[in-house]
Scaffold this active site. Structure first.
Site, PDB file in Angstrom:
ATOM      1  N   LYS A   1       0.840  -1.202   0.000  1.00  0.00           N
ATOM      2  CA  LYS A   1       0.000   0.000   0.000  1.00  0.00           C
ATOM      3  C   LYS A   1       0.874   1.250   0.000  1.00  0.00           C
ATOM      4  CE  LYS A   1       0.893   1.246   4.436  1.00  0.00           C
ATOM      5  NZ  LYS A   1       1.463   2.548   4.874  1.00  0.00           N
TER       6      LYS A   1
ATOM      7  N   ASP B   1      -2.882  -1.270   9.747  1.00  0.00           N
ATOM      8  CA  ASP B   1      -3.024  -1.231   8.289  1.00  0.00           C
ATOM      9  C   ASP B   1      -3.716  -2.475   7.726  1.00  0.00           C
ATOM     10  OD1 ASP B   1      -1.884   1.255   7.877  1.00  0.00           O
ATOM     11  OD2 ASP B   1       0.148   0.453   7.663  1.00  0.00           O
TER      12      ASP B   1
END
Length: 254
Positions: free
Chosen positions: A11, A139
């Site tokens: 990401k 996350d």
């Protein structure tokens, strides 16, 4: 044994702000996050004739016991879904660098949650898997859902937004990674920090306006942890035509 292979995508934080701190010490975030096609390869098998969970990575500095996020994800899913975490084999081929801010460990954990859910036909929807992932790392919920999203809270509130229709990202990684714990400590002591415009970043993505997106890239960590090597990489990108350049996560990737 049943086996499944999944890509655990890295990401990027296109915008990252820290808006406060809870009483339990967790920091409140406001971020625009984006999945990219850099990935670890995760192979999962169930039904092995051995007790507990086995993790193999072949990567230095990546633990294979309960310190590993993939291990913890399998253990936590077993606890929540009510099955014994025995005979689970996890093999991870690492491509995402560590201490980079690219979410490699979180992506691996997310892949384990998704993969075990499919292998065992648990009937757990993605949003519930994301909530389970909160117990592994901040996350992980985003990495379960992926795509493009505005992410708030401590990382557990993931709101999908219109994805980018075009554009490419170039990721550069310096020789030495950053410590997330140290950077949060520096933020807590910092004064007069200029907060990035997360809303402007989201608007630019929604409009498909790449120049505006380049201008709106921002990361609060950059103001407290910006070593010379990181600055050099940002300048290198900009000098070679990038529309914008910034740290991702707590770095050190740019």
């Amino acid at each position: 044994m049943q086996t499944i292979r999944l890509r655990a995508n890295a990401k990027l934080n296109l915008a990252l702000d820290v808006t406060g701190r809870r009483e339990d010490g967790y920091h409140l975030m406001d971020m625009v996050m984006q999945s990219v096609d850099l990935y670890d390869l995760v192979e999962l098998s169930v039904g092995g004739d051995f007790p507990g969970i086995r993790v193999q990575t072949g990567a230095r500095f990546v633990p294979s016991d309960r310190r590993n996020t993939a291990y913890r994800a399998a253990e936590l899913l077993a606890e929540r879904a009510g099955f014994a975490p025995d005979g689970i084999s996890i093999s991870i081929k690492k491509n995402i660098p560590t201490r980079a801010g690219l979410g490699g460990g979180s992506a691996d954990a997310a892949a384990v949650l998704v993969g075990l859910e499919r292998l065992l036909d648990l009937g757990i929807p993605p949003r519930e898997l994301a909530r389970i992932g909160e117990g592994v790392g901040a996350d992980v919920p985003f990495c379960v859902l992926g795509g493009t999203a505005r992410v708030t809270g401590i990382g557990e509130l993931v709101q999908p937004i219109d994805p980018l229709k075009k554009g490419r990202f170039v990721i550069l990684m310096p020789r030495v990674g950053n410590s997330t714990r140290e950077l949060f400590s520096l933020l807590d002591r910092g004064e007069g920090l200029e907060h990035p415009e997360v809303e402007a970043c989201q608007r630019a993505i929604s409009r498909g306006d790449l120049p505006a997106l380049g201008e709106s890239l921002g990361n609060l960590f950059q103001q407290v942890g910006d070593p010379a090597e990181t600055r050099r990489l940002r300048l290198l990108l900009l000098e070679n035509g990038a529309l914008g350049a910034c740290l991702t996560g707590s770095g050190a990737a740019v």
